[in-house]
Write a protein that holds these residues in place. Structure first.
Motif, PDB file in Angstrom:
ATOM      1  N   TYR A  50      -3.052   1.741 -18.423  1.00  0.00           N
ATOM      2  CA  TYR A  50      -4.165   1.467 -17.420  1.00  0.00           C
ATOM      3  C   TYR A  50      -4.160   2.277 -16.265  1.00  0.00           C
ATOM      4  O   TYR A  50      -3.424   3.418 -16.043  1.00  0.00           O
ATOM      5  N   VAL A  54      -2.889  -3.056 -10.767  1.00  0.00           N
ATOM      6  CA  VAL A  54      -3.622  -4.202 -11.116  1.00  0.00           C
ATOM      7  C   VAL A  54      -5.077  -3.890 -11.777  1.00  0.00           C
ATOM      8  O   VAL A  54      -5.973  -3.759 -10.976  1.00  0.00           O
ATOM      9  N   PRO A  55      -4.962  -3.691 -13.081  1.00  0.00           N
ATOM     10  CA  PRO A  55      -6.387  -3.282 -13.497  1.00  0.00           C
ATOM     11  C   PRO A  55      -7.014  -4.497 -13.584  1.00  0.00           C
ATOM     12  O   PRO A  55      -6.955  -5.531 -13.536  1.00  0.00           O
ATOM     13  N   PRO A  56      -8.494  -4.447 -13.752  1.00  0.00           N
ATOM     14  CA  PRO A  56      -9.482  -5.316 -13.890  1.00  0.00           C
ATOM     15  C   PRO A  56      -9.284  -6.108 -14.951  1.00  0.00           C
ATOM     16  O   PRO A  56      -8.821  -5.666 -16.157  1.00  0.00           O
ATOM     17  N   THR A  57      -9.778  -7.438 -15.155  1.00  0.00           N
ATOM     18  CA  THR A  57      -9.313  -8.436 -16.303  1.00  0.00           C
ATOM     19  C   THR A  57      -9.995  -7.762 -17.391  1.00  0.00           C
ATOM     20  O   THR A  57      -9.588  -7.784 -18.645  1.00  0.00           O
ATOM     21  N   VAL A  60      -7.750  -5.421 -19.187  1.00  0.00           N
ATOM     22  CA  VAL A  60      -6.546  -6.190 -19.653  1.00  0.00           C
ATOM     23  C   VAL A  60      -6.689  -6.860 -21.031  1.00  0.00           C
ATOM     24  O   VAL A  60      -6.127  -6.718 -21.982  1.00  0.00           O
ATOM     25  N   LEU A  63      -7.019  -3.937 -23.763  1.00  0.00           N
ATOM     26  CA  LEU A  63      -5.867  -3.397 -24.244  1.00  0.00           C
ATOM     27  C   LEU A  63      -5.271  -4.403 -25.037  1.00  0.00           C
ATOM     28  O   LEU A  63      -4.743  -3.899 -26.210  1.00  0.00           O
ATOM     29  N   SER A  87       1.913  -0.455 -13.558  1.00  0.00           N
ATOM     30  CA  SER A  87       2.871  -0.979 -12.719  1.00  0.00           C
ATOM     31  C   SER A  87       4.076  -1.206 -13.771  1.00  0.00           C
ATOM     32  O   SER A  87       3.811  -2.028 -14.741  1.00  0.00           O
ATOM     33  N   GLU A  89       6.630  -3.280 -13.612  1.00  0.00           N
ATOM     34  CA  GLU A  89       6.905  -4.619 -14.009  1.00  0.00           C
ATOM     35  C   GLU A  89       5.876  -5.346 -14.740  1.00  0.00           C
ATOM     36  O   GLU A  89       6.261  -6.006 -15.488  1.00  0.00           O
ATOM     37  N   ARG A  90       4.809  -5.140 -14.170  1.00  0.00           N
ATOM     38  CA  ARG A  90       3.667  -5.861 -14.843  1.00  0.00           C
ATOM     39  C   ARG A  90       3.365  -5.528 -16.319  1.00  0.00           C
ATOM     40  O   ARG A  90       3.215  -6.415 -17.178  1.00  0.00           O
ATOM     41  N   SER A  92       5.685  -4.345 -18.138  1.00  0.00           N
ATOM     42  CA  SER A  92       6.885  -4.798 -19.189  1.00  0.00           C
ATOM     43  C   SER A  92       6.602  -6.340 -19.383  1.00  0.00           C
ATOM     44  O   SER A  92       7.440  -6.692 -20.339  1.00  0.00           O
ATOM     45  N   PHE A  93       6.079  -7.246 -18.860  1.00  0.00           N
ATOM     46  CA  PHE A  93       6.179  -8.504 -19.081  1.00  0.00           C
ATOM     47  C   PHE A  93       5.950  -8.698 -20.619  1.00  0.00           C
ATOM     48  O   PHE A  93       4.963  -8.041 -21.140  1.00  0.00           O
ATOM     49  N   GLY A  94       6.589  -9.323 -21.376  1.00  0.00           N
ATOM     50  CA  GLY A  94       6.556  -9.645 -22.701  1.00  0.00           C
ATOM     51  C   GLY A  94       7.135  -8.738 -23.643  1.00  0.00           C
ATOM     52  O   GLY A  94       7.071  -9.226 -24.840  1.00  0.00           O
ATOM     53  N   LYS A 108       9.656   0.208 -17.718  1.00  0.00           N
ATOM     54  CA  LYS A 108      10.450   0.431 -16.486  1.00  0.00           C
ATOM     55  C   LYS A 108      11.654   1.181 -17.159  1.00  0.00           C
ATOM     56  O   LYS A 108      12.367   1.075 -18.007  1.00  0.00           O
TER      57      LYS A 108
END
Lengths: 381, 381
Positions: A50, A54-57, A60, A63, A87, A89-90, A92-94, A108
């Motif tokens: 990204y 906080v990328p635009p939806t 998201v 990707l 980011s 943390e963002r 890394s989710f999932g 991370k």
């Protein structure tokens, strides 16, 4: 074992106020096609998936869609890391779930880096991290620069690395230096942001992200793939590509690159306004390209941007050749200094320098009035 | 078949300027424990996993960790939907991969809702959607209210629903109404934001999220689980819990609830400052709770918030009994109107109403000077 090395997708990027998402989609669709043709054993994405934390939806969604096509539909393992624009943390989710589909995502930095093994090759995933974060992670107060940080990370990896196997480092950093002499190396690792290529010696190949040109460093086994698209006019002359790496069990490499065609190229046009607006010139051009136009004209032009936009809808930046304007200005201000002229004479000179129209008697009358009023107000203060 | 119904986790929520993440972690750790004890066939989370479309990164990490524990470590299928606080697109990222681990996440409403089948029960996942979005999705211009939208969504589901199987609707909406008469139903579906319970008739159970009280509606098979924690003082008297639902092959239900203990309760204390600061009173209290304190004292108090904070570190809100202050004000302003007093007399009266200290001669001298100066300035304007 064959893998594709790409990086710096920067999904969600705004260039001169324009969202590049549709261009990125066009490019990524070709990339998926290329993966289908090449049938690699893995796709490596070396950070900056990204453009921002906080990328635009729609970025998201794009990707998600592209990675799903590559990983699930084409059954191709993916190795990806976070870059300085992502980011940690963002992103890394999932990731714990993705591993089950051989989609290895490290957002991370972790202290223990267990290599991802794909067809006999070990991939070491080192996402971007600030030196302060590495200092804390390693509890080592001597870490201050990116060079220090990378040295610690690689030192830790080396503790368990088997040099007899093919090992690939996947990283996102500002790596400088080349295959050359000691002196050059020292020179290029001057800034604290830089990391020297010599650190990556233990690896058969180092797949880097961060610098947008595939030619950023000349090294046989430490390489940038370059960004997906051209993201600034400073990249206008770069040829964008992805790298296809074949690596044998001894770590021997065969590297080639494949370029993809952007929907709209990003390039510069230079010339006089009349030339650039001449059908004989523009009919040979791809008019939809993202353009920076540099005009050579001297003097004032009436609404050049709108005239240009009627032919070139995606003009992003208009510039006048600075030297000429500077020369004019210099002449003007020099003359002001030299001779003592009346206000109306000065304005007439200025008007003639800056426009191509005549400074008529009517205009002189208007300006004389204006000047008179200004002088009167000044006197009353 | 047994499942746990929960909703409205609101991870990343700020309450009176305090991030609740640590409280949420404490609660969710207990929830994981409860899942381990109950061994349900699924955990259903009916929306608002996050408190906002871009949650803070520690909330992202917490959700990732908890869902991983439940789904991967405890091997429990998860059924989750997006709520109005979640970002449909951001939450959806990766959901295609999660399905492989029986983690079914629907962030964004789709026109064709294929039920998720777990141990003979069909779960229909209907994430929160604005009526305008449903209108567009269904290409139906008659959809204006949430009631219209939900009717269309459920109508579409009914086309392929097998009424002989146990069917569970998972939704996030403002549902009102009960098991009662026609008149009451009409009444409660007055606002355009509301949806009537009668729409959910085709389902054996409807697991709702949105309203934070488990008692928001009284209905035997259309239910809110309530939020994870108390998120405002208006919820101070609610008992928070999760619902344990057992459903047989005929759709017959057995419902019970289990409450969890928050790290810090959220509650109100009322009384006089001296009472509230009395050890005889506070020694019986859990002093770490999040508190709203309502003081009955009349007149001015010297720095009550700091005095209270020394005993109750997590006081979030301090209020004075409004009626008293209003009465005082009224008395004061009435008296002003009634008698014509000098400025210093008026101030003395005001000082005595608002403080408990004496309006000494020294103070009178200072104020007399101030008033004199103000009057002089006024006169010169």
């Amino acid at each position: 074992m064959k893998f594709i090395h790409t990086a710096d997708w920067h999904l969600g990027k705004l260039v001169h106020g324009i969202y590049m998402t549709e261009d990125q989609r066009y490019f990524l669709d070709q990339f998926v096609q290329l993966v289908e043709e090449e049938k690699p054993d893995a796709v490596v994405i070396a950070g900056d998936l990204y453009d921002r934390s906080v990328p635009p939806t729609d970025a998201v969604e794009l990707l998600n869609e592209i990675l799903f096509k590559i990983n699930v539909e084409l059954k191709t393992p993916i190795v990806a890391i976070g870059g300085n624009h992502d980011s940690a943390e963002r992103l890394s989710f999932g990731s714990s779930w993705y591993r089950k589909s051989q989609f290895y995502l490290s957002g991370k930095l972790e202290i223990d880096i267990h290599p991802v093994q794909i067809n006999g090759v070990n991939f070491y995933l080192v996402p971007y991290a600030e030196p302060s974060m590495v200092r804390q992670l390693f509890g080592d107060d001597t870490i201050h620069t990116h060079q220090d940080a990378m040295k610690s990370v690689i030192g830790k990896i080396e503790d368990s690395l088997n040099p007899n196997e093919p090992n690939v480092f996947v990283g996102h950093a500002f790596v400088l230096g080349g295959k050359t002499s000691e002196s050059e190396r020292t020179l290029s690792v001057g800034g604290s942001g830089c990391v020297g290529t010599e650190l990556f010696e233990p690896f058969s190949y180092t797949a880097l992200g961060h610098l947008h040109s595939p030619d950023a460093i000349k090294h046989e086994k430490v390489r940038y793939s370059g960004s997906l698209l051209k993201y600034s006019f400073s990249e206008a002359k770069q040829e964008k590509s992805v790298s296809i790496i074949e690596i044998d069990e001894k770590g021997q490499l065969d590297i080639r690159s494949r370029s993809l065609t952007p929907k709209k190229n990003m390039r510069e046009i230079e010339g006089y306004l009349d030339e650039v607006l001449d059908p004989g010139f523009y009919e040979k051009q791809n008019l939809d390209d993202y353009l920076k136009i540099i005009l050579h004209d001297e003097g004032a032009l009436i609404d050049p941007i709108n005239k240009l936009r009627q032919i070139y809808p995606n003009i992003l930046h208009l510039e006048r050749k600075i030297e000429n304007i500077d020369k004019k200005k210099k002449q003007f201000f020099t003359s002001v200094k030299e001779e003592k002229k009346s206000e109306i004479e000065l304005f007439k000179q200025f008007y003639q320098e800056m426009t191509t129209s005549e400074f008529t008697d009517e205009k002189i009358a208007v300006m004389t009035d204006v000047i008179k009023n200004v002088l009167k107000e000044e006197a009353m203060k």
